[in-house]
Design an enzyme around this catalytic site. Structure first.
Site, PDB file in Angstrom:
ATOM      1  N   ARG A 126       0.822  -1.233   0.000  1.00 52.70           N
ATOM      2  CA  ARG A 126       0.000   0.000   0.000  1.00 52.70           C
ATOM      3  C   ARG A 126       0.847   1.270   0.000  1.00 52.70           C
ATOM      4  NH1 ARG A 126      -2.868  -3.141   3.884  1.00 52.70           N
ATOM      5  NH2 ARG A 126      -4.597  -4.207   2.857  1.00 52.70           N
ATOM      6  N   LYS A 148       2.869  11.230 -11.823  1.00 49.87           N
ATOM      7  CA  LYS A 148       1.997  10.358 -12.621  1.00 49.87           C
ATOM      8  C   LYS A 148       2.726   9.031 -12.839  1.00 49.87           C
ATOM      9  CE  LYS A 148      -0.910  13.440 -15.337  1.00 49.87           C
ATOM     10  NZ  LYS A 148      -1.251  13.904 -16.709  1.00 49.87           N
ATOM     11  N   GLU A 190       9.394  17.374 -25.549  1.00 51.85           N
ATOM     12  CA  GLU A 190       8.768  17.750 -24.267  1.00 51.85           C
ATOM     13  C   GLU A 190       9.375  19.048 -23.726  1.00 51.85           C
ATOM     14  OE1 GLU A 190       6.093  16.234 -23.293  1.00 51.85           O
ATOM     15  OE2 GLU A 190       6.209  14.074 -23.613  1.00 51.85           O
ATOM     16  N   LYS A 232       7.052  22.812 -14.981  1.00 54.03           N
ATOM     17  CA  LYS A 232       6.224  21.670 -14.554  1.00 54.03           C
ATOM     18  C   LYS A 232       5.896  21.792 -13.067  1.00 54.03           C
ATOM     19  CE  LYS A 232       5.053  16.934 -15.010  1.00 54.03           C
ATOM     20  NZ  LYS A 232       5.145  15.684 -15.732  1.00 54.03           N
ATOM     21  N   GLU A 242      -4.597  16.886 -11.764  1.00 52.67           N
ATOM     22  CA  GLU A 242      -5.187  17.249 -13.059  1.00 52.67           C
ATOM     23  C   GLU A 242      -6.692  17.484 -12.975  1.00 52.67           C
ATOM     24  OE1 GLU A 242      -3.120  15.557 -16.445  1.00 52.67           O
ATOM     25  OE2 GLU A 242      -4.944  15.701 -17.619  1.00 52.67           O
ATOM     26  N   ARG A 246      -3.391  21.267 -15.009  1.00 51.93           N
ATOM     27  CA  ARG A 246      -2.325  20.327 -15.387  1.00 51.93           C
ATOM     28  C   ARG A 246      -2.503  19.784 -16.806  1.00 51.93           C
ATOM     29  NH1 ARG A 246       0.792  15.754 -11.744  1.00 51.93           N
ATOM     30  NH2 ARG A 246       2.028  14.939 -13.476  1.00 51.93           N
ATOM     31  N   ASN A 250      -0.328  18.525 -21.552  1.00 51.64           N
ATOM     32  CA  ASN A 250      -0.589  17.548 -22.616  1.00 51.64           C
ATOM     33  C   ASN A 250      -0.671  18.200 -23.989  1.00 51.64           C
ATOM     34  OD1 ASN A 250      -0.633  15.149 -21.120  1.00 51.64           O
ATOM     35  ND2 ASN A 250      -2.634  15.704 -20.298  1.00 51.64           N
ATOM     36  N   HIS A 253      -0.330  16.092 -27.056  1.00 52.06           N
ATOM     37  CA  HIS A 253      -0.476  14.693 -26.674  1.00 52.06           C
ATOM     38  C   HIS A 253      -1.769  14.057 -27.176  1.00 52.06           C
ATOM     39  CE1 HIS A 253       2.892  15.778 -24.177  1.00 52.06           C
ATOM     40  NE2 HIS A 253       2.975  14.580 -23.626  1.00 52.06           N
ATOM     41  N   HIS A 257      -1.050  10.845 -28.959  1.00 54.43           N
ATOM     42  CA  HIS A 257      -1.477   9.517 -28.493  1.00 54.43           C
ATOM     43  C   HIS A 257      -2.192   8.757 -29.600  1.00 54.43           C
ATOM     44  CE1 HIS A 257      -1.359  10.433 -23.877  1.00 54.43           C
ATOM     45  NE2 HIS A 257      -0.184  10.112 -24.368  1.00 54.43           N
ATOM     46  N   HIS A 270       7.398   8.182 -28.197  1.00 50.13           N
ATOM     47  CA  HIS A 270       6.412   9.079 -27.589  1.00 50.13           C
ATOM     48  C   HIS A 270       6.708  10.541 -27.953  1.00 50.13           C
ATOM     49  CE1 HIS A 270       3.626  10.701 -24.635  1.00 50.13           C
ATOM     50  NE2 HIS A 270       4.606  11.398 -24.084  1.00 50.13           N
TER      51      HIS A 270
HETATM   52  P1  NAD Z   1      12.103   4.955 -22.433  1.00 49.04           P
HETATM   53  O1  NAD Z   1      11.986   4.855 -20.996  1.00 49.04           O
HETATM   54  O2  NAD Z   1      11.620   3.826 -23.276  1.00 49.04           O
HETATM   55  O3  NAD Z   1      13.623   5.248 -22.818  1.00 49.04           O
HETATM   56  C1  NAD Z   1      13.982   5.401 -24.153  1.00 49.04           C
HETATM   57  C2  NAD Z   1      15.100   4.422 -24.576  1.00 49.04           C
HETATM   58  O4  NAD Z   1      16.335   4.928 -24.107  1.00 49.04           O
HETATM   59  C3  NAD Z   1      14.951   3.044 -23.971  1.00 49.04           C
HETATM   60  O5  NAD Z   1      15.421   2.096 -24.907  1.00 49.04           O
HETATM   61  C4  NAD Z   1      15.881   3.112 -22.777  1.00 49.04           C
HETATM   62  O6  NAD Z   1      16.336   1.851 -22.359  1.00 49.04           O
HETATM   63  C5  NAD Z   1      17.000   3.939 -23.333  1.00 49.04           C
HETATM   64  N1  NAD Z   1      17.774   4.679 -22.361  1.00 49.04           N
HETATM   65  C6  NAD Z   1      17.339   5.307 -21.247  1.00 49.04           C
HETATM   66  N2  NAD Z   1      18.332   6.010 -20.691  1.00 49.04           N
HETATM   67  C7  NAD Z   1      19.429   5.794 -21.445  1.00 49.04           C
HETATM   68  C8  NAD Z   1      20.761   6.262 -21.379  1.00 49.04           C
HETATM   69  N3  NAD Z   1      21.143   7.158 -20.468  1.00 49.04           N
HETATM   70  N4  NAD Z   1      21.646   5.830 -22.302  1.00 49.04           N
HETATM   71  C9  NAD Z   1      21.240   4.973 -23.282  1.00 49.04           C
HETATM   72  N5  NAD Z   1      19.986   4.524 -23.421  1.00 49.04           N
HETATM   73  C10 NAD Z   1      19.089   4.941 -22.502  1.00 49.04           C
HETATM   74  O7  NAD Z   1      11.351   6.265 -23.002  1.00 49.04           O
HETATM   75  P2  NAD Z   1      11.238   7.769 -22.461  1.00 49.04           P
HETATM   76  O8  NAD Z   1      11.165   8.587 -23.673  1.00 49.04           O
HETATM   77  O9  NAD Z   1      12.240   8.062 -21.429  1.00 49.04           O
HETATM   78  O10 NAD Z   1       9.827   7.763 -21.736  1.00 49.04           O
HETATM   79  C11 NAD Z   1       8.649   7.505 -22.444  1.00 49.04           C
HETATM   80  C12 NAD Z   1       7.622   7.015 -21.448  1.00 49.04           C
HETATM   81  O11 NAD Z   1       7.372   8.028 -20.509  1.00 49.04           O
HETATM   82  C13 NAD Z   1       6.297   6.670 -22.089  1.00 49.04           C
HETATM   83  O12 NAD Z   1       5.862   5.446 -21.568  1.00 49.04           O
HETATM   84  C14 NAD Z   1       5.382   7.794 -21.648  1.00 49.04           C
HETATM   85  O13 NAD Z   1       4.049   7.388 -21.536  1.00 49.04           O
HETATM   86  C15 NAD Z   1       5.971   8.156 -20.332  1.00 49.04           C
HETATM   87  N6  NAD Z   1       5.698   9.529 -19.899  1.00 49.04           N
HETATM   88  C16 NAD Z   1       5.228   9.700 -18.652  1.00 49.04           C
HETATM   89  C17 NAD Z   1       4.994  10.978 -18.172  1.00 49.04           C
HETATM   90  C18 NAD Z   1       4.564  11.184 -16.763  1.00 49.04           C
HETATM   91  O14 NAD Z   1       4.210  12.316 -16.395  1.00 49.04           O
HETATM   92  N7  NAD Z   1       4.600  10.171 -15.925  1.00 49.04           N
HETATM   93  C19 NAD Z   1       5.255  12.080 -18.989  1.00 49.04           C
HETATM   94  C20 NAD Z   1       5.749  11.857 -20.274  1.00 49.04           C
HETATM   95  C21 NAD Z   1       5.975  10.569 -20.722  1.00 49.04           C
HETATM   96  N1  GLY Z   2       3.228  14.751 -18.781  1.00 47.66           N
HETATM   97  C1  GLY Z   2       1.995  15.346 -18.393  1.00 47.66           C
HETATM   98  C2  GLY Z   2       1.812  15.471 -16.930  1.00 47.66           C
HETATM   99  O1  GLY Z   2       2.673  15.133 -16.166  1.00 47.66           O
HETATM  100  O2  GLY Z   2       0.771  15.873 -16.497  1.00 47.66           O
END
Ligand code: NAD
Ligand code: GLY
Length: 368
Positions: A126, A148, A190, A232, A242, A246, A250, A253, A257, A270
């Site tokens: 939890r 998030k 972003e 942010k 949100e 917030r 997006n 997005h 999406h 993404h």
């Molecule tokens: P990811 O986590 O898939 O990383 C991208 C690639 O880079 C992967 O292959 C990873 O293994 C590699 N990688 C990571 N760090 C590295 C490094 N230092 N050196 C070499 N390779 C490296 O993708 P991302 O773009 O970081 O994140 C995308 C995800 O984030 C999506 O799932 C999206 O939905 C999510 N997201 C969440 C929020 C939120 O607010 N929580 C906001 C935006 C995106």
């Molecule tokens: N990436 C959008 C949010 O964090 O709300």
């Protein structure tokens, strides 16, 4: 590896869930980075099979003095693995090592690892504490900040999740040196997003410093990460869950999406989908009379110069209908009405609906 410099700090102000974001070089190996975090019998570093071999041992060594045991679990890499199976892999690692409710989780990786680790932390017993150690530009400027957390469902991206804040975010800029070019560009999407929605001076700064950012100049990256996190933090501090504001984060997005889902997760990154999505959202803003066409052209140029796509891929013979169908399952949609984040050219965003016929025109105008 560089020697540590004093980190920049941005604060997320959320009453008793407030936390700092540390931004700097050499942070991974610097004991000061980890000072003040809760002590516990165990910590679990969650990473993947790309980032783990690069950085997990360094993080494990840095944490060794703080915990009786520092375990590592390495998940398969990629968006396709942001699933129940991977989440269970984290729970298996925790339960098989009898980790208690004081165990601290460390998310070492990009947004996929960060989102999954945060969700695991929210659920395990939890709720256990967790720390974000983002290693992609996208994760440093966006996903690691704000709480998030989620996994994907076959019927929708990020549909299963929770709001759950980390104890600290540690952005070691040196980790970006190993990031593939395409991933750096995805992160720039972003970064760019924060300009039109909140800060036109920052937009102009990004335009002027894009070559330095793409060349991974440490000073330029530090400023981009800091200003992105400040914006942010300003948004999340007012609207953590949100209820309204917030949603402006997006920008790009809703269309993005649809692209990701329509061509299959992973075909476009993404950030690539967000880049093209911002161009589409700006085009819609212009057609609604909110944004001058010159600003659409300006944003399109910047997105293209960042190495991102600006034209939507063909998803179906009836492209506009397919986009509309996909966008109706967006989390911002209300009673089937799609809500778009639109911009006005004065550094502000509004969230509102738009007539389907106009959206269809925009989709067609931006495709191919
Ligand atoms: P990811 O986590 O898939 O990383 C991208 C690639 O880079 C992967 O292959 C990873 O293994 C590699 N990688 C990571 N760090 C590295 C490094 N230092 N050196 C070499 N390779 C490296 O993708 P991302 O773009 O970081 O994140 C995308 C995800 O984030 C999506 O799932 C999206 O939905 C999510 N997201 C969440 C929020 C939120 O607010 N929580 C906001 C935006 C995106
Ligand atoms: N990436 C959008 C949010 O964090 O709300």
């Amino acid at each position: 590896m560089s020697s540590a410099t004093a980190p920049l700090t941005v604060s997320i102000d959320l009453a008793d869930r407030s936390y700092p974001i540390l931004i700097g070089r050499g942070l991974l190996d610097d004991p000061a980075t980890w000072a003040g975090l809760p002590r516990a019998a165990a910590a679990l570093i969650v990473t993947n099979d790309v980032v783990g071999p690069l950085y997990a041992e360094r993080l494990r060594r840095a944490l060794a003095g703080l915990y009786g045991q520092v375990h590592v679990v390495q998940l398969p890499d990629g968006e396709a693995h942001k699933t129940w199976d991977s989440l269970n892999g984290i729970f298996d690692a925790l339960l098989s090592r009898a980790c208690d409710r004081k165990t601290v989780l460390y998310a070492l990786g990009g947004g996929v690892v960060g989102d999954m680790t945060g969700f695991a932390a929210a659920c395990y017993m939890r709720g256990v504490p967790f720390v974000q150690v983002p290693t992609t530009l996208l994760a440093q400027v966006d996903s690691s900040v704000g709480g998030k957390t989620a996994i994907n469902h076959p019927l929708g991206k990020n549909m299963i999740g929770a709001f759950y804040q980390p104890l600290r975010v540690v952005c070691d800029l040196d980790t970006l040196s190993t990031l593939p070019e395409r991933e750096l560009s995805a992160g720039l999407a972003e970064v760019i997003k924060y300009g039109p929605i909140a800060d036109l001076d920052f937009l102009a700064w990004i335009e002027a410093h894009l070559p330095a950012l793409r060349a991974r100049d440490a000073g330029a990256l530090a400023h981009a990460v800091r200003r992105s996190c400040e914006i942010k933090a300003w948004v999340v501090g007012q609207d953590e869950k949100e209820a309204g504001l917030r949603a402006i984060l997006n920008f790009g997005h809703t269309f993005g999406h649809a692209i990701e889902a329509g061509i299959g997760y992973g075909a476009w990154l993404h950030g690539e989908a967000v880049g093209c999505g911002m161009v589409m959202a700006a085009t819609l803003s212009a057609r609604l009379g909110l944004l001058p066409e010159t600003e659409v052209a300006r944003l399109t140029r910047l997105v293209a110069d960042a190495g991102l796509p600006v034209r939507a891929p063909v998803l179906a013979p009836d492209q506009a209908s397919r986009f509309l169908e996909l966008m109706r399952v967006d989390k911002k949609a209300e009673a089937g009405e799609i809500k778009f984040v639109l911009v006005n050219g004065r550094g502000e965003a509004v969230v509102r609906g738009a007539p389907d016929a106009l959206v269809a025109e925009v989709v067609d105008a931006c495709t191919g």
